[in-house]
Design a protein around this motif. Structure first.
Motif, mmCIF file in Angstrom:
data_model
loop_
_atom_site.group_PDB
_atom_site.id
_atom_site.type_symbol
_atom_site.label_atom_id
_atom_site.label_comp_id
_atom_site.label_asym_id
_atom_site.label_seq_id
_atom_site.Cartn_x
_atom_site.Cartn_y
_atom_site.Cartn_z
ATOM 1 N N ALA A 180 0.807 -1.222 0.000
ATOM 2 C CA ALA A 180 0.000 0.000 0.000
ATOM 3 C C ALA A 180 0.841 1.275 0.000
ATOM 4 O O ALA A 180 0.455 2.281 -0.603
ATOM 5 N N ASP A 181 1.996 1.255 0.664
ATOM 6 C CA ASP A 181 2.809 2.465 0.815
ATOM 7 C C ASP A 181 3.674 2.670 -0.429
ATOM 8 O O ASP A 181 4.840 2.264 -0.475
ATOM 9 N N VAL A 182 3.119 3.313 -1.442
ATOM 10 C CA VAL A 182 3.870 3.502 -2.686
ATOM 11 C C VAL A 182 4.973 4.549 -2.537
ATOM 12 O O VAL A 182 5.936 4.555 -3.311
ATOM 13 N N ASP A 183 4.858 5.429 -1.536
ATOM 14 C CA ASP A 183 5.924 6.411 -1.304
ATOM 15 C C ASP A 183 7.225 5.723 -0.902
ATOM 16 O O ASP A 183 8.316 6.183 -1.249
ATOM 17 N N ALA A 184 7.113 4.630 -0.158
ATOM 18 C CA ALA A 184 8.309 3.914 0.289
ATOM 19 C C ALA A 184 9.105 3.399 -0.908
ATOM 20 O O ALA A 184 10.342 3.429 -0.907
ATOM 21 N N GLU A 185 8.403 2.948 -1.938
ATOM 22 C CA GLU A 185 9.097 2.440 -3.121
ATOM 23 C C GLU A 185 9.709 3.579 -3.930
ATOM 24 O O GLU A 185 10.819 3.459 -4.454
ATOM 25 N N ARG A 186 8.984 4.674 -4.036
ATOM 26 C CA ARG A 186 9.532 5.876 -4.681
ATOM 27 C C ARG A 186 10.835 6.295 -4.004
ATOM 28 O O ARG A 186 11.854 6.539 -4.669
ATOM 29 N N ASP A 187 10.803 6.365 -2.680
ATOM 30 C CA ASP A 187 11.974 6.830 -1.936
ATOM 31 C C ASP A 187 13.130 5.838 -2.024
ATOM 32 O O ASP A 187 14.299 6.238 -2.076
ATOM 33 N N LYS A 188 12.816 4.546 -2.054
ATOM 34 C CA LYS A 188 13.875 3.540 -2.162
ATOM 35 C C LYS A 188 14.630 3.676 -3.481
ATOM 36 O O LYS A 188 15.864 3.593 -3.519
ATOM 37 N N LEU A 189 13.896 3.882 -4.567
ATOM 38 C CA LEU A 189 14.541 4.022 -5.870
ATOM 39 C C LEU A 189 15.553 5.164 -5.849
ATOM 40 O O LEU A 189 16.696 5.011 -6.303
ATOM 41 N N PHE A 190 15.153 6.298 -5.286
ATOM 42 C CA PHE A 190 16.062 7.445 -5.291
ATOM 43 C C PHE A 190 17.183 7.290 -4.266
ATOM 44 O O PHE A 190 18.287 7.806 -4.479
ATOM 45 N N ASP A 191 16.940 6.580 -3.187
ATOM 46 C CA ASP A 191 18.031 6.261 -2.261
ATOM 47 C C ASP A 191 19.097 5.421 -2.968
ATOM 48 O O ASP A 191 20.302 5.663 -2.819
ATOM 49 N N ASP A 192 18.649 4.437 -3.746
ATOM 50 C CA ASP A 192 19.589 3.577 -4.474
ATOM 51 C C ASP A 192 20.383 4.378 -5.505
ATOM 52 O O ASP A 192 21.596 4.187 -5.671
ATOM 53 N N LEU A 193 19.703 5.269 -6.216
ATOM 54 C CA LEU A 193 20.383 6.079 -7.232
ATOM 55 C C LEU A 193 21.384 7.041 -6.601
ATOM 56 O O LEU A 193 22.461 7.291 -7.166
ATOM 57 N N GLN A 194 21.050 7.569 -5.424
ATOM 58 C CA GLN A 194 21.998 8.453 -4.742
ATOM 59 C C GLN A 194 23.212 7.679 -4.252
ATOM 60 O O GLN A 194 24.348 8.170 -4.340
ATOM 61 N N ARG A 195 22.991 6.468 -3.743
ATOM 62 C CA ARG A 195 24.130 5.658 -3.303
ATOM 63 C C ARG A 195 25.049 5.310 -4.470
ATOM 64 O O ARG A 195 26.265 5.183 -4.303
ATOM 65 N N ALA A 196 24.452 5.161 -5.655
ATOM 66 C CA ALA A 196 25.250 4.869 -6.849
ATOM 67 C C ALA A 196 25.922 6.119 -7.412
ATOM 68 O O ALA A 196 26.664 6.028 -8.395
ATOM 69 N N LYS A 197 25.638 7.289 -6.806
ATOM 70 C CA LYS A 197 26.244 8.570 -7.196
ATOM 71 C C LYS A 197 25.920 8.923 -8.649
ATOM 72 O O LYS A 197 26.782 9.339 -9.426
ATOM 73 N N GLU A 198 24.626 8.767 -8.993
ATOM 74 C CA GLU A 198 24.192 8.989 -10.370
ATOM 75 C C GLU A 198 23.353 10.254 -10.556
ATOM 76 O O GLU A 198 23.025 10.604 -11.685
ATOM 77 N N LEU A 199 22.998 10.951 -9.481
ATOM 78 C CA LEU A 199 22.083 12.088 -9.587
ATOM 79 C C LEU A 199 22.776 13.396 -9.225
ATOM 80 O O LEU A 199 23.580 13.453 -8.294
ATOM 81 N N ILE A 200 22.419 14.455 -9.961
ATOM 82 C CA ILE A 200 22.974 15.774 -9.648
ATOM 83 C C ILE A 200 21.920 16.706 -9.051
ATOM 84 O O ILE A 200 22.264 17.721 -8.445
ATOM 85 N N ARG A 201 20.643 16.363 -9.199
ATOM 86 C CA ARG A 201 19.587 17.249 -8.699
ATOM 87 C C ARG A 201 18.335 16.439 -8.417
ATOM 88 O O ARG A 201 18.029 15.475 -9.127
ATOM 89 N N LEU A 202 17.618 16.822 -7.371
ATOM 90 C CA LEU A 202 16.359 16.191 -6.996
ATOM 91 C C LEU A 202 15.335 17.266 -6.665
ATOM 92 O O LEU A 202 15.672 18.288 -6.067
#
Length: 254
Positions: free
Chosen positions: A168-190
């Motif tokens: 039910a908590d779709v925000d948790a999945e949204r946040d997980k995706l961006f946490d993973d991308l930040q750990r991979a050092k792939e994002l410059i802006r959010l």
């Protein structure tokens, strides 16, 4: 009696008109105001909410997601359909299992990725993306997406067909995706824009319940996937949106 009627009128005006207006914002990406807010099924039933977006080329997106630990999903074929059934029934891993088709812009997803949980495709993190050059920035297109967590396999509450059921908590999945991308050092802006809007009792195409703070998070991928050594710039939401999110997370107990 007049007092009660007045209270009800004020409640509905606040809840369904004034507060949603305060919480609606597109200052970081104005064109997103006209974008789709949720997917639909092949039968035209409203599906999962659109809650993520990435800006970059196809090659940059694929590389970023893979570096973040997600696997591209196989297309739906007879062979992949048999393999996913075997994986669920025999509890065998299938890291590239296909995902069902959902539609935005009148077409099925252009790309899909997943992460298995445990040893079976029954449970998995997954995200679908649709290409939209019109929603992009400059010459870099937008990939608008829907991230949800498949928690089990069962029958659709609407059609009776075999399907995955989402958490039910779709925000948790949204946040997980961006946490993973930040750990991979792939994002410059959010930053965030209004997506589907605050939803307490949503239902997707399979009839599964979901809830969300209503925000869509958008990330800008580093050009040519250059390693980002600093934390990505996180643009602030307007104050009313921040207040809404704080209350929402407090009610969720987070």
């Amino acid at each position: 009696m007049k007092c009660i009627v007045g209270i009800v009128v004020v409640y509905f005006l606040l809840s369904y008109m004034f507060l949603p207006m305060l919480w609606t914002h597109y200052e970081h990406h104005p064109v997103m105001e006209k974008a789709a807010k949720r997917t639909v099924t092949s039968d035209g039933i409203p599906g999962d909410p659109l809650n993520v977006g990435l800006i970059g080329t196809k090659e940059e997106l694929i590389r970023a997601i893979v570096l973040a630990g997600w696997s591209p999903a196989d297309p739906i074929t007879l062979g992949s359909s048999v393999d996913i059934v075997k994986g669920v029934l025999l509890h065998k891993p299938y890291a590239d299992a296909p995902v069902s088709n959902l539609y935005v812009f009148g077409r099925k997803q252009d790309l899909a990725f997943e992460q298995l949980v445990g040893g079976s495709p029954k449970e998995r993190h997954h995200v679908r993306f649709w290409l939209s050059p019109e929603l992009g920035q400059g010459d870099r297109p937008m990939w608008i997406g829907s991230a949800t967590f498949d928690k089990s396999v069962g029958f659709s509450h609407r059609t009776g067909q075999v399907t995955h059921h989402i958490a039910a908590d779709v925000d948790a999945e949204r946040d997980k995706l961006f946490d993973d991308l930040q750990r991979a050092k792939e994002l410059i802006r959010l930053y965030q824009v209004t997506g589907i809007g605050l939803t307490v009792n949503g239902r997707n195409g399979g009839g599964d319940w979901f809830y969300t703070d209503g925000e869509m998070t958008i990330g800008v991928i580093s050009e040519r996937n250059r390693l980002v050594t600093a934390q990505p710039t996180m643009e602030e939401n307007p104050k009313p949106v921040e207040w809404k999110n704080r209350v929402w997370h407090a009610l969720k107990g987070k």
